[in-house]
Scaffold this motif. Sequence first.
Motif, PDB file in Angstrom:
ATOM      1  N   ASN A 183       7.417 -49.983 -67.626  1.00 33.66           N
ATOM      2  CA  ASN A 183       6.181 -50.028 -69.032  1.00 33.66           C
ATOM      3  C   ASN A 183       5.849 -48.859 -69.692  1.00 33.66           C
ATOM      4  OD1 ASN A 183       5.985 -52.444 -67.618  1.00 33.66           O
ATOM      5  ND2 ASN A 183       3.958 -52.422 -67.049  1.00 33.66           N
ATOM      6  N   ASP A 184       6.143 -47.456 -69.694  1.00 30.40           N
ATOM      7  CA  ASP A 184       6.116 -46.289 -70.351  1.00 30.40           C
ATOM      8  C   ASP A 184       6.789 -46.072 -71.381  1.00 30.40           C
ATOM      9  OD1 ASP A 184       3.597 -45.292 -68.409  1.00 30.40           O
ATOM     10  OD2 ASP A 184       5.604 -43.991 -67.627  1.00 30.40           O
ATOM     11  N   LEU A 185       7.959 -47.084 -71.117  1.00 31.48           N
ATOM     12  CA  LEU A 185       8.251 -46.686 -72.343  1.00 31.48           C
ATOM     13  C   LEU A 185       8.875 -47.935 -73.548  1.00 31.48           C
ATOM     14  CD1 LEU A 185      11.547 -45.864 -70.445  1.00 31.48           C
ATOM     15  CD2 LEU A 185      10.484 -44.314 -71.710  1.00 31.48           C
ATOM     16  N   TYR A 186       8.525 -49.287 -72.727  1.00 32.37           N
ATOM     17  CA  TYR A 186       8.936 -50.696 -73.431  1.00 32.37           C
ATOM     18  C   TYR A 186       7.468 -51.445 -73.521  1.00 32.37           C
ATOM     19  CZ  TYR A 186      13.643 -48.624 -71.967  1.00 32.37           C
ATOM     20  OH  TYR A 186      15.323 -48.405 -72.229  1.00 32.37           O
ATOM     21  N   TRP A 187       6.750 -50.778 -73.384  1.00 27.77           N
ATOM     22  CA  TRP A 187       5.715 -52.801 -73.202  1.00 27.77           C
ATOM     23  C   TRP A 187       5.022 -52.382 -75.077  1.00 27.77           C
ATOM     24  CZ3 TRP A 187       3.106 -55.659 -69.403  1.00 27.77           C
ATOM     25  CH2 TRP A 187       2.154 -55.709 -69.573  1.00 27.77           C
ATOM     26  N   ALA A 188       4.430 -53.467 -75.116  1.00 28.21           N
ATOM     27  CA  ALA A 188       4.173 -54.174 -76.385  1.00 28.21           C
ATOM     28  C   ALA A 188       2.798 -54.780 -75.769  1.00 28.21           C
ATOM     29  CB  ALA A 188       5.223 -54.808 -76.960  1.00 28.21           C
ATOM     30  N   PRO A 189       1.859 -54.230 -76.770  1.00 26.88           N
ATOM     31  CA  PRO A 189       2.018 -53.070 -77.701  1.00 26.88           C
ATOM     32  C   PRO A 189       1.752 -51.244 -77.265  1.00 26.88           C
ATOM     33  CG  PRO A 189      -0.079 -53.418 -78.941  1.00 26.88           C
ATOM     34  CD  PRO A 189       0.700 -54.391 -77.795  1.00 26.88           C
ATOM     35  N   GLY A 190       2.604 -50.703 -77.404  1.00 22.14           N
ATOM     36  CA  GLY A 190       2.016 -49.550 -77.147  1.00 22.14           C
ATOM     37  C   GLY A 190       3.404 -48.552 -75.933  1.00 22.14           C
TER      38      GLY A 190
ATOM     39  N   TYR B 199      -5.120 -49.566 -80.147  1.00 25.24           N
ATOM     40  CA  TYR B 199      -4.889 -50.218 -78.269  1.00 25.24           C
ATOM     41  C   TYR B 199      -4.001 -49.094 -77.318  1.00 25.24           C
ATOM     42  CZ  TYR B 199      -0.020 -49.009 -81.373  1.00 25.24           C
ATOM     43  OH  TYR B 199       1.205 -48.282 -81.821  1.00 25.24           O
ATOM     44  N   TRP B 200      -3.140 -49.091 -76.319  1.00 26.87           N
ATOM     45  CA  TRP B 200      -3.528 -47.836 -75.471  1.00 26.87           C
ATOM     46  C   TRP B 200      -1.712 -48.043 -75.650  1.00 26.87           C
ATOM     47  CZ3 TRP B 200      -7.095 -44.911 -72.497  1.00 26.87           C
ATOM     48  CH2 TRP B 200      -8.115 -45.453 -72.424  1.00 26.87           C
ATOM     49  N   SER B 201      -1.643 -46.314 -75.087  1.00 27.07           N
ATOM     50  CA  SER B 201       0.095 -46.021 -75.416  1.00 27.07           C
ATOM     51  C   SER B 201       0.436 -44.515 -74.467  1.00 27.07           C
ATOM     52  CB  SER B 201       0.207 -45.888 -77.130  1.00 27.07           C
ATOM     53  OG  SER B 201       1.906 -45.838 -76.887  1.00 27.07           O
ATOM     54  N   PRO B 202       1.084 -44.555 -74.282  1.00 25.51           N
ATOM     55  CA  PRO B 202       0.960 -43.128 -72.948  1.00 25.51           C
ATOM     56  C   PRO B 202       1.861 -42.210 -73.736  1.00 25.51           C
ATOM     57  CG  PRO B 202       3.836 -44.336 -72.566  1.00 25.51           C
ATOM     58  CD  PRO B 202       2.846 -45.644 -73.726  1.00 25.51           C
ATOM     59  N   PHE B 203       1.759 -41.088 -73.640  1.00 21.85           N
ATOM     60  CA  PHE B 203       1.882 -39.367 -73.727  1.00 21.85           C
ATOM     61  C   PHE B 203       2.220 -38.686 -73.275  1.00 21.85           C
ATOM     62  CE2 PHE B 203      -0.939 -42.164 -77.102  1.00 21.85           C
ATOM     63  CZ  PHE B 203      -0.383 -41.545 -78.534  1.00 21.85           C
ATOM     64  N   ASN B 204       3.236 -37.668 -73.510  1.00 22.00           N
ATOM     65  CA  ASN B 204       3.336 -36.400 -72.797  1.00 22.00           C
ATOM     66  C   ASN B 204       1.813 -35.581 -72.906  1.00 22.00           C
ATOM     67  OD1 ASN B 204       6.398 -37.157 -72.580  1.00 22.00           O
ATOM     68  ND2 ASN B 204       5.678 -36.248 -70.618  1.00 22.00           N
ATOM     69  N   THR B 205       0.851 -35.156 -72.910  1.00 16.85           N
ATOM     70  CA  THR B 205       0.124 -34.517 -73.013  1.00 16.85           C
ATOM     71  C   THR B 205      -0.700 -33.402 -72.575  1.00 16.85           C
ATOM     72  OG1 THR B 205      -1.964 -36.363 -72.803  1.00 16.85           O
ATOM     73  CG2 THR B 205      -0.899 -36.888 -75.052  1.00 16.85           C
ATOM     74  N   ASP B 206      -0.918 -33.694 -71.056  1.00 18.37           N
ATOM     75  CA  ASP B 206      -1.680 -33.296 -70.226  1.00 18.37           C
ATOM     76  C   ASP B 206      -1.508 -32.359 -69.337  1.00 18.37           C
ATOM     77  OD1 ASP B 206      -3.628 -34.351 -70.360  1.00 18.37           O
ATOM     78  OD2 ASP B 206      -4.223 -36.112 -68.757  1.00 18.37           O
ATOM     79  N   GLN B 207      -1.726 -31.317 -69.119  1.00 16.90           N
ATOM     80  CA  GLN B 207      -1.226 -29.413 -68.608  1.00 16.90           C
ATOM     81  C   GLN B 207      -2.771 -29.857 -67.794  1.00 16.90           C
ATOM     82  OE1 GLN B 207       1.803 -26.920 -68.460  1.00 16.90           O
ATOM     83  NE2 GLN B 207       2.023 -28.104 -70.652  1.00 16.90           N
ATOM     84  N   VAL B 208      -1.733 -29.928 -66.350  1.00 17.16           N
ATOM     85  CA  VAL B 208      -2.958 -30.097 -65.236  1.00 17.16           C
ATOM     86  C   VAL B 208      -2.415 -29.374 -63.967  1.00 17.16           C
ATOM     87  CG1 VAL B 208      -3.144 -32.041 -62.891  1.00 17.16           C
ATOM     88  CG2 VAL B 208      -3.125 -33.010 -65.078  1.00 17.16           C
ATOM     89  N   GLU B 209      -3.111 -28.429 -63.688  1.00 13.72           N
ATOM     90  CA  GLU B 209      -3.957 -27.696 -62.762  1.00 13.72           C
ATOM     91  C   GLU B 209      -4.150 -28.304 -61.590  1.00 13.72           C
ATOM     92  OE1 GLU B 209      -3.889 -22.689 -62.765  1.00 13.72           O
ATOM     93  OE2 GLU B 209      -5.835 -24.030 -62.649  1.00 13.72           O
ATOM     94  N   SER B 210      -3.855 -28.122 -59.767  1.00 13.56           N
ATOM     95  CA  SER B 210      -4.462 -28.417 -59.001  1.00 13.56           C
ATOM     96  C   SER B 210      -4.541 -27.525 -57.809  1.00 13.56           C
ATOM     97  CB  SER B 210      -4.451 -30.354 -58.254  1.00 13.56           C
ATOM     98  OG  SER B 210      -4.672 -30.383 -57.602  1.00 13.56           O
ATOM     99  N   PHE B 211      -5.174 -27.217 -57.319  1.00 13.52           N
ATOM    100  CA  PHE B 211      -5.790 -26.036 -56.271  1.00 13.52           C
ATOM    101  C   PHE B 211      -6.528 -26.635 -55.527  1.00 13.52           C
ATOM    102  CE2 PHE B 211      -7.819 -24.376 -59.189  1.00 13.52           C
ATOM    103  CZ  PHE B 211      -9.015 -23.889 -58.372  1.00 13.52           C
TER     104      PHE B 211
END
Length: 611
Positions: free
Chosen positions: A411-418, A466-478
């Motif tokens: 879905n991340d790669l091929y979902w249409a649209p997005g 429409y919604w689309s996936p991106f490599n955006t977040d830097q997440v820190e969890s502790f």
Amino acid sequence: MDIKSSLVFVFAVCNLSLYCGQEKSIDTVYIFDNQMNKVKLFHKVNSLIPADIQKNSSNLSEVLRFQSPVYIKENGRGAVSSPSFRGTTAQQTAFVWNGININSQFLGQGDVNNIALFGYDQMEIKSGGGSVIYGSGAIGGSIHLNNNLSFNEGLNGAFNSEIASFRTYNNFLKASFSNEKFSFKATASHAISQNEYEVPESRNYINRNGKYYNTNFNFAAAYKIAPFHQISWISEIFDGNQHYPVFFESQTQTKYETQNLRSLLSWDWKKSKFNNILRAAYTEENFQYFATLNQPRTSGGAGKNYIVKNDFNYFINPKWNINLIGEFQHNQAEGIGTSGIGDISRNIASAAGLLRYMPSSKIILEAGIKKDFVEGFDSPVLYSFSGKWKAANWYHFNLNLSKNFRFPSFNDLYWAPGGNPNLVPETSIQADMNHEFKAGDFKLVLSPYYIRIKDMLRWMNTPLGYWSPFNTDQVESFGLESQLTYQKQINQHHLKINAGYIFTKSKDLEINKQLMYVPLYKIFGNVDYNYRFIRIYAQGMFNGLTYTESNEKKSDALQPYFVMNAGISAIIMKKYTVGFKINNIFDEIYETTAYYPLPKRNYSINFNINF
């Protein structure tokens, strides 16, 4: 049992020492996930047996909510449900069925309420990363659905039936037969609920169109073909149907159907110094979405996965052990209707090595490395390091370091649209420590942890609407996971207490805000008391303030809540058990997803027969 003796059991090499001259035949209990007992030596794992699962027989979401550190985000009882480990999301949680990762190739996650609740001999909840052994998505934690087969137990069976509020009916049947060389087990379960409950205090909510039902079959067999050789097979078939709740009568009613098939064949060769397990597995997922309840499907998909995996374990000498794991997968998928996903496929291969060193009965070390080869992606080299030190009889110390990852789903790669073909795998670095204290019948485990996720895959709104996936977040969890257990038996009185406290701080570093649907605090507790033929239990769960938006707006957050359940059962004539349960005793108004409150006080009765 000391560490060295524990290794003897978990590696199933021989039952006297790490290195012995006389070879032994295969153990009388066969466990499909052979790695899990090794994992338990280093990692925090909550183990639940069928009796524990029966306390929360509505669905898997309820089990995890009240008996584990996992946060469950559920769109109404029995509806779409997703887990959150240590401040991560459902995509960073791996569902593992008898050692095989079964996260959806489309969504990259598992829908908790579309996974069977009954039919497993043990459910194990592992906190922390595990991609070296369990692959993509094992970042925040993993949920393991395990089966085993016993030998020399003859013919046995059990039937359980439950009637609950909201016209809910749960039925489960199990039968097994085994002798010295052959073991067979079959289970069947069926759950159905009209699920029409009301919560008038929460915007006059009515769970309209909330019906669900599912059926699950599980078959397993093992045969000892020679003193050191065994072949085993297990298959599971699941069919589910969920109607999605609507807020008003005038809204169009929708539903979702899914059918899953999993089958695993293995050949085990075990001797005193080595064992080798060759597996071949096939998993299939099919789903259909109906935008109008009684009309043809609008969209859907069909995925097929072919898996070959070999696990070789060798004792160089009593102190050194090497474990080599190779795996190859061929994934196929086809979208249906409006999904926009065509006929696609990809190949995935991996090679992993783990080296274990046991210099004494008080220290055990493990180092692992893995390389994945995912078609179309540059995958990182993964690693893990674990150590356990038995400093004293009353104190054990564990340290775990690892690098883990998740590659994009279909879905991340091929979902249409997005769909976004330019995505890269997300990676994480994590560390945790387990401090285990024992005093008499008490055991306390304190587990501080830290996770840093890079290139987190996240669906976001675009200027095109429409919604689309991106490599955006830097997440820190502790944060901190802690668990206190107590067991005591005096004559025929048996008391068991299990309680946990979880603190989680998980931030999007770009805006320095707590992630959505990650509560700062969670507390859960279970108390069991048995006397002769009577069993009484109570369980409670407190959930702290939970933000539903990325701006930490308290007016839109889910308010803290405390929910308590209790039940009683009695064994009659040794074969029959009758029980009664009350859920949400204090009539708490609460939500795990905004605008979808869960039921107020409700009841169930159940009947069980063993034969």
